[in-house]
Scaffold this active site. Structure first.
Site, short mmCIF file in Angstrom:
data_model
loop_
_atom_site.label_atom_id
_atom_site.label_comp_id
_atom_site.label_asym_id
_atom_site.label_seq_id
_atom_site.Cartn_x
_atom_site.Cartn_y
_atom_site.Cartn_z
N THR A 1 1.80 4.54 1.92
CA THR A 1 2.46 4.65 2.37
C THR A 1 3.12 3.65 3.47
OG1 THR A 1 0.66 6.68 3.37
CG2 THR A 1 2.06 6.16 4.77
N CYS A 2 2.83 2.07 2.71
CA CYS A 2 2.91 1.53 3.83
C CYS A 2 4.83 1.62 2.96
CB CYS A 2 3.02 0.56 3.95
SG CYS A 2 0.82 0.45 4.76
N SER A 3 4.66 1.45 1.60
CA SER A 3 5.68 0.76 0.98
C SER A 3 6.41 2.04 0.98
CB SER A 3 5.28 0.35 -0.48
OG SER A 3 4.70 -0.54 -0.97
N THR B 1 1.02 -1.34 0.07
CA THR B 1 0.24 -0.30 -0.16
C THR B 1 1.22 1.05 0.15
OG1 THR B 1 0.15 0.14 2.98
CG2 THR B 1 -2.07 -1.21 0.75
N LEU C 1 8.09 1.44 5.98
CA LEU C 1 8.85 -0.11 5.65
C LEU C 1 10.33 0.56 5.24
CD1 LEU C 1 9.98 -2.66 5.39
CD2 LEU C 1 9.23 -2.72 3.15
#
Length: 160
Positions: free
Chosen positions: A48-50, A46, A54
């Site tokens: 923001t996550c990527s 997703t 992370l």
């Protein structure tokens, strides 16, 4: 009831992504005797996550280790195969341990599950980070919906 600082992590089974395939991990065993920086994303791949979450931990692993963190782990309500593919794509293999919470049981046991149905994602986990020392939560940073501020590696480092 939501987990808080000073609480012991609940017993749960997560699936650790390994080069030999999925491996069931009991939280009681995995977190025992070690200090782990755990962060959770609503979903692998997703935006923001990527792009931010992370990478923040990948970029700060050495600094976290220097401050006493034994391992950095990421969990999400995704299956182990998705978590493994995300780790490879992001360059996280061998750096961040990916722990799949495929059914969301760990997120629910923490009291950090969330309904992402309006985005077509179903029940997921809230975005957070925590420091876990020998199975006990020493720091917990839960984001407000849609935010990315207190769950980053940078924020964690400032408060270690």
């Amino acid at each position: 009831m939501t987990i808080k600082v000073g609480d012991r992590l609940p017993s749960a089974t997560l699936i650790k992504v390994t080069e030999n395939g999925p491996d069931a991990v009991q939280t009681d065993d995995y977190f025992a005797g070690r200090k782990i920086a755990l962060f959770c994303v609503p979903g692998a791949f997703t935006p923001t996550c990527s792009a931010r979450h992370l990478p923040s931990f990948l970029n700060k692993i050495d600094e976290l280790t220097a401050k006493g963190i034994d391992e950095v782990a990421c969990t999400a309500v995704n299956d182990a195969f998705v978590m493994g593919a995300w780790a490879k794509q992001a360059g996280a293999d061998g750096k961040v341990t990916m722990l799949a919470d495929g059914n969301g049981a760990f997120a629910k046991a923490l009291g950090l599950d969330a309904d992402f149905g309006k985005f077509g994602m179903g029940t997921r986990s809230q975005r957070y980070s925590m420091v876990v020392d020998d199975g006990v939560v020493k720091a917990l940073n839960v984001e407000q919906p849609g935010a990315f501020e207190v769950s980053s590696a940078e924020y964690m480092l400032e408060h270690l």
